[in-house]
Structures are given as structure tokens and as C-alpha cells.
Design a protein around this motif. Structure first.
Motif, PDB file in Angstrom:
ATOM      1  N   SER A  72       1.188  -1.463   0.199  1.00 52.27           N
ATOM      2  CA  SER A  72       0.102  -0.199  -0.042  1.00 52.27           C
ATOM      3  C   SER A  72       0.853   0.809   0.478  1.00 52.27           C
ATOM      4  O   SER A  72       0.436   2.683  -0.674  1.00 52.27           O
ATOM      5  CB  SER A  72      -0.879  -0.416   0.955  1.00 52.27           C
ATOM      6  N   SER A  73       1.987   1.447   0.365  1.00 51.75           N
ATOM      7  CA  SER A  73       2.980   2.466   0.625  1.00 51.75           C
ATOM      8  C   SER A  73       3.492   2.911  -0.739  1.00 51.75           C
ATOM      9  O   SER A  73       3.714   3.549  -0.971  1.00 51.75           O
ATOM     10  CB  SER A  73       4.337   2.519   1.100  1.00 51.75           C
ATOM     11  N   VAL A  74       3.770   1.599  -1.451  1.00 50.85           N
ATOM     12  CA  VAL A  74       4.239   1.898  -2.980  1.00 50.85           C
ATOM     13  C   VAL A  74       3.399   2.031  -3.803  1.00 50.85           C
ATOM     14  O   VAL A  74       3.662   3.039  -4.507  1.00 50.85           O
ATOM     15  CB  VAL A  74       4.252   0.217  -3.456  1.00 50.85           C
ATOM     16  N   LEU A  75       2.378   1.754  -3.621  1.00 47.87           N
ATOM     17  CA  LEU A  75       0.940   2.419  -4.838  1.00 47.87           C
ATOM     18  C   LEU A  75       0.359   3.980  -4.581  1.00 47.87           C
ATOM     19  O   LEU A  75       0.416   4.765  -4.877  1.00 47.87           O
ATOM     20  CB  LEU A  75      -0.578   1.476  -4.381  1.00 47.87           C
ATOM     21  N   LEU A  76       0.880   4.397  -2.528  1.00 51.48           N
ATOM     22  CA  LEU A  76       0.564   5.936  -2.629  1.00 51.48           C
ATOM     23  C   LEU A  76       1.454   6.138  -3.132  1.00 51.48           C
ATOM     24  O   LEU A  76       1.740   7.779  -3.150  1.00 51.48           O
ATOM     25  CB  LEU A  76       0.117   5.732  -1.141  1.00 51.48           C
ATOM     26  N   SER A  77       2.507   6.127  -2.893  1.00 51.40           N
ATOM     27  CA  SER A  77       3.850   7.049  -2.694  1.00 51.40           C
ATOM     28  C   SER A  77       4.025   6.894  -4.904  1.00 51.40           C
ATOM     29  O   SER A  77       5.149   7.435  -4.996  1.00 51.40           O
ATOM     30  CB  SER A  77       5.453   5.983  -2.796  1.00 51.40           C
ATOM     31  N   TYR A  78       3.445   6.232  -5.861  1.00 50.13           N
ATOM     32  CA  TYR A  78       3.003   5.861  -7.055  1.00 50.13           C
ATOM     33  C   TYR A  78       3.201   7.038  -7.565  1.00 50.13           C
ATOM     34  O   TYR A  78       3.970   7.746  -8.421  1.00 50.13           O
ATOM     35  CB  TYR A  78       2.360   5.347  -7.764  1.00 50.13           C
ATOM     36  N   HIS A  79       2.516   8.300  -7.689  1.00 51.86           N
ATOM     37  CA  HIS A  79       1.725   9.558  -7.150  1.00 51.86           C
ATOM     38  C   HIS A  79       2.658  11.127  -7.380  1.00 51.86           C
ATOM     39  O   HIS A  79       2.498  11.588  -8.283  1.00 51.86           O
ATOM     40  CB  HIS A  79       0.610  10.141  -6.868  1.00 51.86           C
ATOM     41  N   ALA A  80       3.554  10.749  -5.985  1.00 56.05           N
ATOM     42  CA  ALA A  80       4.606  12.230  -5.919  1.00 56.05           C
ATOM     43  C   ALA A  80       5.174  12.503  -7.472  1.00 56.05           C
ATOM     44  O   ALA A  80       5.464  13.116  -8.114  1.00 56.05           O
ATOM     45  CB  ALA A  80       4.837  12.389  -4.944  1.00 56.05           C
ATOM     46  N   PRO A  81       5.798  11.029  -8.322  1.00 54.94           N
ATOM     47  CA  PRO A  81       7.254  11.767  -9.566  1.00 54.94           C
ATOM     48  C   PRO A  81       6.014  11.737 -10.430  1.00 54.94           C
ATOM     49  O   PRO A  81       6.841  11.898 -10.858  1.00 54.94           O
ATOM     50  CB  PRO A  81       7.364   9.643  -9.563  1.00 54.94           C
ATOM     51  N   ARG A  82       5.046  11.554 -10.528  1.00 59.72           N
ATOM     52  CA  ARG A  82       3.685  11.624 -11.441  1.00 59.72           C
ATOM     53  C   ARG A  82       3.960  13.016 -11.425  1.00 59.72           C
ATOM     54  O   ARG A  82       2.831  13.189 -12.830  1.00 59.72           O
ATOM     55  CB  ARG A  82       2.710  11.307 -11.727  1.00 59.72           C
ATOM     56  N   GLY A  83       4.108  14.106  -9.876  1.00 57.81           N
ATOM     57  CA  GLY A  83       2.836  15.307 -10.062  1.00 57.81           C
ATOM     58  C   GLY A  83       2.006  15.410  -9.740  1.00 57.81           C
ATOM     59  O   GLY A  83       1.695  16.429  -9.878  1.00 57.81           O
ATOM     60  N   SER A  84       1.532  14.126  -9.114  1.00 58.08           N
ATOM     61  CA  SER A  84      -0.437  14.212  -8.657  1.00 58.08           C
ATOM     62  C   SER A  84       0.156  14.196  -7.305  1.00 58.08           C
ATOM     63  O   SER A  84       0.766  13.596  -6.293  1.00 58.08           O
ATOM     64  CB  SER A  84      -0.211  12.972  -9.255  1.00 58.08           C
ATOM     65  N   THR A  85      -1.446  14.464  -7.108  1.00 59.66           N
ATOM     66  CA  THR A  85      -1.925  14.508  -5.630  1.00 59.66           C
ATOM     67  C   THR A  85      -2.366  13.128  -5.162  1.00 59.66           C
ATOM     68  O   THR A  85      -3.061  13.351  -6.332  1.00 59.66           O
ATOM     69  CB  THR A  85      -2.704  15.977  -4.519  1.00 59.66           C
ATOM     70  N   VAL A  86      -2.518  12.351  -3.837  1.00 56.99           N
ATOM     71  CA  VAL A  86      -2.665  11.012  -3.942  1.00 56.99           C
ATOM     72  C   VAL A  86      -3.925  11.203  -2.629  1.00 56.99           C
ATOM     73  O   VAL A  86      -3.826  12.467  -2.410  1.00 56.99           O
ATOM     74  CB  VAL A  86      -1.879  10.234  -3.497  1.00 56.99           C
ATOM     75  N   LEU A  87      -4.757  10.996  -2.624  1.00 59.56           N
ATOM     76  CA  LEU A  87      -6.297  10.593  -1.683  1.00 59.56           C
ATOM     77  C   LEU A  87      -6.109   8.956  -0.965  1.00 59.56           C
ATOM     78  O   LEU A  87      -6.590   7.699  -2.096  1.00 59.56           O
ATOM     79  CB  LEU A  87      -7.616  10.673  -2.367  1.00 59.56           C
ATOM     80  N   ALA A  88      -5.633   9.303   0.315  1.00 59.69           N
ATOM     81  CA  ALA A  88      -5.648   7.904   0.859  1.00 59.69           C
ATOM     82  C   ALA A  88      -7.359   7.721   1.741  1.00 59.69           C
ATOM     83  O   ALA A  88      -7.148   8.811   2.670  1.00 59.69           O
ATOM     84  CB  ALA A  88      -4.389   7.730   1.640  1.00 59.69           C
ATOM     85  N   LYS A  89      -7.415   6.985   1.960  1.00 59.37           N
ATOM     86  CA  LYS A  89      -8.924   6.469   2.177  1.00 59.37           C
ATOM     87  C   LYS A  89      -8.638   6.109   3.602  1.00 59.37           C
ATOM     88  O   LYS A  89      -8.921   4.466   3.516  1.00 59.37           O
ATOM     89  CB  LYS A  89     -10.089   6.059   1.688  1.00 59.37           C
ATOM     90  N   SER A  90      -9.344   6.430   5.076  1.00 62.26           N
ATOM     91  CA  SER A  90      -9.205   5.614   5.789  1.00 62.26           C
ATOM     92  C   SER A  90     -10.128   6.511   6.713  1.00 62.26           C
ATOM     93  O   SER A  90     -10.203   7.084   7.068  1.00 62.26           O
ATOM     94  CB  SER A  90      -8.336   4.731   6.375  1.00 62.26           C
ATOM     95  N   VAL A  91     -10.577   5.452   8.012  1.00 59.79           N
ATOM     96  CA  VAL A  91     -11.517   5.634   8.990  1.00 59.79           C
ATOM     97  C   VAL A  91     -10.739   5.231  10.349  1.00 59.79           C
ATOM     98  O   VAL A  91     -10.398   5.644  11.420  1.00 59.79           O
ATOM     99  CB  VAL A  91     -12.623   5.594   9.697  1.00 59.79           C
ATOM    100  N   THR A  92      -9.170   4.249  10.285  1.00 60.49           N
ATOM    101  CA  THR A  92      -8.606   3.963  11.618  1.00 60.49           C
ATOM    102  C   THR A  92      -7.524   4.573  11.566  1.00 60.49           C
ATOM    103  O   THR A  92      -6.807   4.754  11.395  1.00 60.49           O
ATOM    104  CB  THR A  92      -8.432   2.181  11.111  1.00 60.49           C
ATOM    105  N   PRO A  93      -7.779   5.155  13.291  1.00 60.38           N
ATOM    106  CA  PRO A  93      -6.093   5.654  13.234  1.00 60.38           C
ATOM    107  C   PRO A  93      -5.428   5.519  12.640  1.00 60.38           C
ATOM    108  O   PRO A  93      -4.175   6.399  12.343  1.00 60.38           O
ATOM    109  CB  PRO A  93      -6.304   5.929  14.672  1.00 60.38           C
ATOM    110  N   GLU A  94      -4.861   4.287  13.501  1.00 54.38           N
ATOM    111  CA  GLU A  94      -3.452   4.091  13.130  1.00 54.38           C
ATOM    112  C   GLU A  94      -2.746   3.658  11.575  1.00 54.38           C
ATOM    113  O   GLU A  94      -1.938   3.901  10.689  1.00 54.38           O
ATOM    114  CB  GLU A  94      -3.804   1.997  13.339  1.00 54.38           C
ATOM    115  N   ARG A  95      -4.030   3.144  10.434  1.00 57.50           N
ATOM    116  CA  ARG A  95      -3.950   3.402   9.510  1.00 57.50           C
ATOM    117  C   ARG A  95      -3.925   4.605   8.634  1.00 57.50           C
ATOM    118  O   ARG A  95      -3.155   4.965   7.679  1.00 57.50           O
ATOM    119  CB  ARG A  95      -5.104   2.655   8.681  1.00 57.50           C
TER     120      ARG A  95
END
Length: 311
Positions: free
Chosen positions: A238-261
Motif C-alpha cells: 500500500s505504501s508503494v501504491l500511495l508513493s506512486y503518485h508524487a513522481p508523476r506530479g500528482s496528489t494522492v487521496l488515501a482513505k481510512s477511518v482507522t487512526p493507525e492506518r
């Protein structure tokens, strides 16, 4: 670490990661928003359609009252829903009331179509046969003209679009006196939508990526290059998939309601090196060449929005 912000064509800074609120369970949204804002997030993405902006507003108020963050330090996004595309300001006013705000930082056209504003439901009007009550022949450019007028009201700092294909952008741009600041689209290695990303980059339109993990328990988390890169960096897929966007110049939206996540999503972002990026691109290119791309979010509107994977 990846960049914390990108610069919009308005000159404003937009965070590189934000908290998404779509489909977040009722009763848990306010605490998730409050926790996120007090633990590193400065972007909250919402929409009238999500039917939870009251809770988002409660979370904002709680975080502000705690004293850790101020309104001017937070980037709030909302979207006009399809039943309000002929009365855009009214739609924005409803969102602002729920959010408890005087303005949003970015207001988007959620989808480029019109559902019956006088139908049998405020958000999802249906015809007698149960299908969506769509007003055929409506020109989405008319909605954009109303969006442009909003900028004079001060109720939003910037305007943009969401779920716009290359085709629809090419229909819109010749008539726009204000170029959209953002196009929010589903984006991940299984749906790179490179033709949209490239056009937006050319026109100075920032990409915001939703559904970055594809879907819960989806195939992306076990895709060979994603797992390989995760093992290389000692992080979760999941960290790789979230990190995929910055090099593309894009903002990424991560979705969770769990504090730890919620905390993990923002703290586990990594810098993907050129080799990592090349592997993910090769994976994407192969899927596109074989037409095996995967889109996980596509409401049953019965409208051809011009996406190559939906022809």
C-alpha cells in the motif's frame, strides 16, 4: 521523502497527500477527519454526493478547536453533484453550510452530466424503470461557466473538474476562460490514464488521484512489481501504491477511518527511485497494450464519458 506540496495554476499550494472521505462509514467520519488533521494531514477531500459533509464539518471544527491547526492551513475540497450542475452556487452553499465554512479551497465538477434536478431524489433520481434519471443532451460546458462565476463570490479559491477524460477536457478547454486547476481521476498502476495525465500536464491542470489502491483486497496489492518494490524498501504494498503518485506530479487521496492506518498512510510514503518507477510504468504499459486495465469506480450512469477502457 516525497514533496509535501505541489503548486496549482492559481499559485496556491496543494498538499501531495490528503484524506478521502468517500464511503467512509457513518459515525466515524468526524473523528477520522479530526485525527488526520491533528496528525499531519492538511488536505480533506469531500463531496455533497458522499452525504457526510456534516460529519466532515464536525471533524474540522474539532480539529480547529483543539488548537493544533488553523483554517488557513487546511486545504478543503468539495464537489458539485450532478443534480446541481445547473445550479452550481446552490450546491456549493449546501456544502459550505454542512462543512461550517465560509469557503472551500477547491470546488470540482463531480461528473460531467446532468441528473434530473427536479427528480424523485436529491442525489440519485431514478426513472420508473429504476435507471438513473439523466437529462440527455446537456452540455457540461454550461456547468463550467457557472463554476467560473463562483470565483467572484469568494466561496471557493479555485475550481476544477473530476472524472474528465481527454475527450471531455478537449471539449471544455476551448470554451474555458479559467483553466481547471485540478482534474480528480481514478489513478493507479492498473489504470494509469496516461493520455489524461499528459494532457493535464501540458495544460497546467493538476491531477488528484483517487482509489490509489484500486479496491479493498484488490489485485494491485499483490501485483508482482508492487510487492517486489515493497520488499526492496521494507514497506507494505500500500505504501508503494500511495508513493506512486508524487513522481508523476500528482496528489494522492488515501482513505481510512482507522487512526493507525490514517497515520501509517502519511508516514510510510517513500521516494521511488527511477528503477522503481520504470518497473511500475512497464507494468502499466503492458496492461494498456493488452487492454487489461482495471477501473474500480464507474457509476451506472449509462453515459459514454470517452474513457478508452470503457468503449
Amino acid at each position: 521523502m516525497p514533496p509535501k506540496h505541489f503548486t496549482l495554476n492559481t499559485g496556491a499550494k496543494i498538499p501531495s497527500i490528503g484524506l478521502g472521505t468517500w464511503q467512509s462509514p457513518p459515525g466515524q467520519v468526524a473523528s477520522a477527519v479530526s485525527y488526520a488533521l491533528q496528525n499531519g494531514y492538511t488536505l480533506i477531500d469531500g463531496a455533497y454526493c458522499y452525504a457526510n459533509e456534516d460529519e466532515v464539518g464536525q471533524g474540522l471544527a474539532e480539529a480547529f478547536s483543539a488548537g493544533k491547526v488553523k483554517r488557513e492551513d487546511i486545504f478543503v475540497v468539495s464537489k458539485v453533484w450532478t443534480t446541481y450542475n445547473t445550479r452550481v452556487e446552490e450546491g456549493l452553499d449546501k456544502s459550505l453550510k454542512s462543512l461550517g465554512l465560509d469557503y472551500v479551497d477547491l470546488f470540482l465538477v463531480h461528473w460531467p452530466l446532468l441528473m434530473n434536478p427536479e427528480g424523485n431524489h436529491d442525489r440519485f433520481p431514478t426513472k420508473p424503470d429504476g435507471s438513473r434519471d439523466i437529462i440527455q443532451g446537456y452540455n457540461h460546458v454550461d456547468t463550467w461557466k457557472q463554476m467560473e462565476a463562483l470565483l467572484k463570490t469568494g466561496k471557493t479559491k479555485a475550481i476544477g473538474v473530476s472524472n474528465y477524460s481527454k475527450l471531455y477536457l478537449e471539449q471544455l478547454l476551448p470554451h474555458a476562460t479559467v483553466i481547471p486547476a485540478v482534474n480528480q481521476i481514478e489513478n493507479h498502476p492498473s489504470l494509469p490514464q496516461q493520455e489524461i495525465v499528459d494532457l493535464c500536464k501540458e495544460k497546467g491542470i493538476h491531477i488528484m488521484a483517487y482509489s490509489p489502491l484500486g479496491s479493498t483486497g484488490g489485485p494491485l496489492l499483490s501485483a508482482e512489481p508492487v510487492v517486489k518494490i515493497a520488499e526492496k524498501h521494507g514497506v507494505k504494498p500500500s505504501s508503494v501504491l500511495l508513493s506512486y503518485h508524487a513522481p508523476r506530479g500528482s496528489t494522492v487521496l488515501a482513505k481510512s477511518v482507522t487512526p493507525e492506518r490514517i497515520k501509517e498512510n502519511i508516514e510510510s510514503l517513500i521516494d521511488l527511485d527511477e528503477e522503481d518507477q520504470a518497473e511500475l510504468k512497464a507494468y502499466s504499459d503492458k496492461l494498456v497494450a493488452e487492454k487489461k486495465w482495471q477501473r474500480f469506480v464507474y457509476p451506472p450512469f449509462g453515459v459514454n464519458f470517452g474513457f478508452p477502457d470503457k468503449q
